[in-house]
Scaffold this active site. Structure first.
Site, mmCIF file in Angstrom:
data_model
loop_
_atom_site.group_PDB
_atom_site.id
_atom_site.type_symbol
_atom_site.label_atom_id
_atom_site.label_comp_id
_atom_site.label_asym_id
_atom_site.label_seq_id
_atom_site.Cartn_x
_atom_site.Cartn_y
_atom_site.Cartn_z
ATOM 1 N N ASP A 215 0.707 -1.319 -0.019
ATOM 2 C CA ASP A 215 -0.193 -0.136 0.051
ATOM 3 C C ASP A 215 0.819 1.144 -0.143
ATOM 4 O OD1 ASP A 215 0.980 -0.091 2.450
ATOM 5 O OD2 ASP A 215 -0.909 0.264 3.512
ATOM 6 N N ASP A 283 3.017 -7.649 8.232
ATOM 7 C CA ASP A 283 2.376 -6.568 7.703
ATOM 8 C C ASP A 283 1.507 -5.791 8.794
ATOM 9 O OD1 ASP A 283 1.037 -5.160 4.834
ATOM 10 O OD2 ASP A 283 -0.486 -5.751 6.486
HETATM 11 N N1 LIG Z 1 -0.137 -3.181 4.320
HETATM 12 C C1 LIG Z 1 -1.755 -2.794 4.786
HETATM 13 N N2 LIG Z 1 -2.295 -1.603 4.338
HETATM 14 C C2 LIG Z 1 -3.595 -1.469 4.880
HETATM 15 C C3 LIG Z 1 -4.212 -2.339 5.842
HETATM 16 C C4 LIG Z 1 -5.240 -1.928 5.990
HETATM 17 C C5 LIG Z 1 -6.344 -2.246 7.260
HETATM 18 N N3 LIG Z 1 -6.250 -3.394 7.607
HETATM 19 C C6 LIG Z 1 -7.038 -3.786 8.829
HETATM 20 C C7 LIG Z 1 -7.345 -5.183 8.998
HETATM 21 C C8 LIG Z 1 -6.994 -5.405 10.246
HETATM 22 C C9 LIG Z 1 -6.588 -4.390 11.043
HETATM 23 O O1 LIG Z 1 -7.370 -4.029 12.247
HETATM 24 C C10 LIG Z 1 -6.324 -3.276 10.133
HETATM 25 O O2 LIG Z 1 -6.933 -2.101 10.645
HETATM 26 C C11 LIG Z 1 -5.461 -0.636 5.373
HETATM 27 N N4 LIG Z 1 -4.465 -0.530 4.470
HETATM 28 C C12 LIG Z 1 -4.015 0.281 3.424
HETATM 29 O O3 LIG Z 1 -3.672 1.445 4.246
HETATM 30 C C13 LIG Z 1 -3.786 2.785 3.490
HETATM 31 C C14 LIG Z 1 -4.867 3.607 4.317
HETATM 32 O O4 LIG Z 1 -4.169 4.434 5.234
HETATM 33 P P1 LIG Z 1 -4.765 5.495 5.767
HETATM 34 O O5 LIG Z 1 -4.857 6.737 4.579
HETATM 35 O O6 LIG Z 1 -3.905 6.215 6.785
HETATM 36 O O7 LIG Z 1 -5.925 5.177 6.410
HETATM 37 C C15 LIG Z 1 -4.754 2.199 2.488
HETATM 38 O O8 LIG Z 1 -3.692 2.090 1.217
HETATM 39 C C16 LIG Z 1 -5.236 0.816 2.770
HETATM 40 O O9 LIG Z 1 -5.710 0.225 1.839
HETATM 41 C C17 LIG Z 1 -3.343 -3.366 6.338
HETATM 42 O O10 LIG Z 1 -3.670 -4.286 7.310
HETATM 43 N N5 LIG Z 1 -2.025 -3.459 6.000
#
Ligand SMILES: Nc1nc2c(c(CN[C@H]3C=C[C@H](O)[C@@H]3O)cn2[C@@H]2O[C@H](COP(=O)(O)O)[C@@H](O)[C@H]2O)c(=O)[nH]1
Length: 306
Positions: A215, A283
């Protein structure tokens, strides 16, 4: 996921804007080898969960829309997860396949309690329709049927997602080679695994085959940790919040080198300890670290994939 692993590794061998620093990898592996800080799935308490098929439907809708929040400074993943949760709690049929096919931009805004257009709103609506239609056509309208047809294999689930839903085909071409990243398809499998704690709909025998989810947060964290180094021109672009074009060398290198670097961290920890580490765990730790760091500057690409 072998395609993701091998093609991102190839990018790392060709990369010029982003470099993987092996001393940074060594440092992170050494720090984390004894205990990877355990981050609970839903550590923020923002997701819908009822231990049944409706949770699967929720997670599919969530990961259909899980991309590109940054164009609106106040919008974040949390709004999406909690807005969809509230929607489902007040109307259990809100994510039925026939209704997914009909939502409009303003209706989606209302679900997320948002008063202005969402980033890439038309694409978000189009992708919801696509998922609703294909669910109805091939899976009796139910995301749980899709998951049940995967025989407890995360790799099969990702293959099924990318073959049925064009919006999940997160791949690109770099220096003439096709590169696979599959961020939202893989995160759907990981979310099931996390939410259901590896049981029931989250029981995947091959959860170890999943890579990290490339991401815009994780590359920035890896750079902070000294695992990724940016060429000064790229560093300036990111510092100035200048947009990077989707599919550009810079963008592909940022994402692919992140996947590759975490695979290397994983290998090194296993070598040092004899224990297997999962990308999903690394991750979640990296991502949770990133979103709790408000000063973190990340690259900005308009993309439906992440
Ligand atoms: N690598 C990775 N990227 C993730 C996540 C998650 C959410 N996973 C949830 C699942 C269980 C947990 O409780 C997490 O809350 C979102 N993203 C990415 O982040 C960015 C958003 O950022 P901001 O604009 O600051 O909200 C956006 O590209 C989004 O697609 C992850 O887990 N890993």
């Amino acid at each position: 996921m072998e395609q993701v692993r091998s093609t991102t590794a190839w990018v790392a061998t060709q990369s010029s804007h982003v470099t993987v620093d092996f001393s940074g990898i060594e440092k992170v592996a050494e720090t984390m080898k004894n205990s990877i800080p355990k981050v609970e799935w839903d550590f923020e308490g923002i997701h819908y969960f009822d231990n049944g098929p409706l949770t699967v439907q929720y997670l599919l809708v969530l990961d259909t829309l899980n991309f590109c929040f940054w164009p609106d400074e106040e919008m974040s993943y949390d709004h999406l997860a909690s807005g969809l949760k509230a929607t489902l709690e007040s109307d259990k049929s809100a994510f039925d396949a026939d209704r997914l096919q009909k939502y409009t931009g303003p209706q989606l805004r209302k679900m997320l309690n948002w008063s202005r257009p969402l980033p890439l709103e038309d694409e978000r609506v189009r992708l919801l329709h696509e998922v609703g239609l294909e669910l109805e056509k091939s899976f009796e309208g139910k995301a749980s049927k899709l998951v049940e047809s995967c025989d407890n294999s995360a790799a099969k689930l990702v293959a099924l997602m990318t073959s049925h839903f064009p919006g999940f085909r997160d791949h690109t071409v770099y220096k003439g080679h096709q590169i696979f990243l599959y961020k939202r398809a893989q995160i759907f499998a990981a979310d099931l695994w996390g939410a259901f704690k590896g049981q029931g709909y989250g029981d995947f025998e091959d959860i170890s085959s999943i890579t990290i989810f490339a991401d815009y947060i994780v590359p920035a964290v890896l750079q902070q940790l000294g695992v990724l180094r940016y060429r000064s021109s790229l560093d300036n672009i990111i510092k100035k919040n200048t947009e990077i074009i989707s599919g550009s060398e810079e963008e592909v290198e940022l994402r692919a080198c992140s996947v590759y670097a975490v695979e290397k961290i994983k290998e090194l920890i296993s070598k040092k300890t004899g224990k297997q580490v999962l990308s999903v765990e690394l991750d979640l730790w990296l991502w949770a670290f990133g979103i709790q760091c408000p000063s973190l500057q990340h690259h900005r690409t308009l993309s439906i994939y992440y």
